[in-house]
Structure formats: structure tokens, C-alpha cells
Design a protein around this motif. Sequence first.
Motif: not given
Length: 319
Positions: A150-172
Motif C-alpha cells: 500500500a505504501c508503494r502503490d499509494h493506495e488508501i487503506l482502512t483499518f481498526d486501530y486500538t491506541p494505548r488509551h482509548g477505544a478501538t476506532a476505524a481509520r482511513r
Amino acid sequence: MTSDTTARMLRLLSLLQTRREWAGLDLADRLGVTVRTVRRDIDRLRELGYPVDGTRGLGGGYRLASGADLPPLLLDDEEAVAVAVALRTAAGGLTGIEETALRALAKLEQVLPRRLRGQVSALQGAVAGITWEDRGPRSDPALLAMLAVACRDHEILTFDYTPRHGATAARRVEPCHLVSSGRLWYLLAHDLGRDDWRVFRLDRISAPGPTGRRVPPRPVPGDAPADFVARRLSAAPTRYRAVATVRVSAGHLGAHARGPAGRIRPVSDDTCLVDASDDSLARIAQTLAALGTDYSLDADPDVVRYLRDTATRTLRAVD
């Protein structure tokens, strides 16, 4: 097929594996043949099962596409030795990568020419690794590979991310670069939802999904991606605070002390600050010990207590 044609096709295949896309004229110049001959050789590769895509027109060219199976790779001597040694000392921090790397190494060593097998054996015999007990987070190699593409092709990604403090949230995000630090891997990306650059730890990413949408590369503000990530990490909130004042220049300390350059901040020509803040008391002690020179410390009481206890045990041990 004559030997000259075979050699030329192998050279053509090697070129296709070194760049994402080649113009037909560039391939012809590299091979010393006409564009028409290149087209014929491309057709021969396709007959042999290699998935070579071609586009017509002024900006057209050829690229080796992904197929159902991994095609044979052509490596020169230096590349083969580099791959073999890298597999032997496979990077840590990735779940299950050691066993996979050894399987790939066994396959590679079976086909290495005798002259190269001796070089690889000598390197493996001379290089030894130290294995430490590691209970820290580890990343998924499949996720690492997906993010790298994805970095090579500059393609937008979506994923869920869980920070050190806080709830999991969707990222784009628009992925930019992968950075390793010790046994941790980080993704530097532009978060579209927050319209800002963010650093994501790979072991906290889940449910990644490519969108198929490619965008122009977005330049990293200021400097190299690794330096940008180092500064962001040093500025991130930590459990324990520890800042050392060192009576040497930032340039001198950066050249002689081990640690991320982003932790060092110049104060004057002969003084700098080192932010050793961390979630781990042991890592703070390691960062300070690696300075290799005297310093004064401004730190939380828990840090001071830990350092005093560690110093006392050390003095007792050497008394």
C-alpha cells in the motif's frame, strides 16, 4: 529457441523484476535489440506462463503482473547472497517469521551455485545472533507485507486501530512509510479523518482493508520518514517522564550515543536535552546508560527511585 534468445529473455525477465513498469524503448536499449524484438520476447514469456501486462500508446509499457503462482526470480550474485544472509538473520518483532525464513532459506540454498554457497556458509558461520526472551508485542508479517504494498502503490487503506488509551476506532489513511524501531514496527500515514499525519503501531492494527483507490504521493513534512516518526514517538504521552541535560552538543551526542535522533534537542553549542521518557522504567535506564557521559536528570519520583535501587544493587554487586 537459440542460446542467444534464451539469454536475452532471461535478461528481459530480470529487468521486469527490478522495476514496476518499463517502456518498450527502454527495454530495447537495455537489451540492444529493436522494440519489435522486445514484443516478440514478451509474447514468448507469456507463452511460458509469465503474466506480463502491456499498455499501448505514448506512455505505454510492460510490467510483470501478479499471477496465480510465484514466478521464478532471477537474482545476481550479490542479490542472492544478500537474500540468503537476510533470511538467516530474519528480522525480529514478527510473529512466526523465523520458521518461515528458514524454510525459504533451505529452498534458496538448494539452487545456489557452488561459488555462492561457500560465501553464504562462511557468512553464516561467522555471524551469530543473540536471542533474548521476548514477551513484547509482535507484528503479523502478512500485515507488514500488505502495508508495504500500500505504501508503494499509494493506495488508501482502512483499518481498526486500538491506541494505548482509548477505544478501538476505524481509520482511513494514505500510507506513506514503514519504520522499525527495535522489535516494534510503525506505519507513518496521513489520517484522512483527522487531516493530519499519524504514527500507528502495527501490533495495534486490525481488520486492514485495501480500497483500490490510489492517490498521488503526499510528501512527509520536514524531513525523512524515520526522523519524523522518531520525533512523534518522543513527543507522545508516556507513563514516566525523564529528561536529561547533557553537557555536550546535540551533534556530538547524536553521533556517539545510541538512540533515536528525535529524542535529542539542542539547547546551546555545548548543551542538549535528551527525552528518555517511556512507559518502561527499564528502557529509561537503558537510554540514560547509553548516553556514555555525565548528565543531570529531571524525572518523576518513580524513575528516580528505580534508578537509585538499580544503582544500589549494581554497587553492591561490584563491591
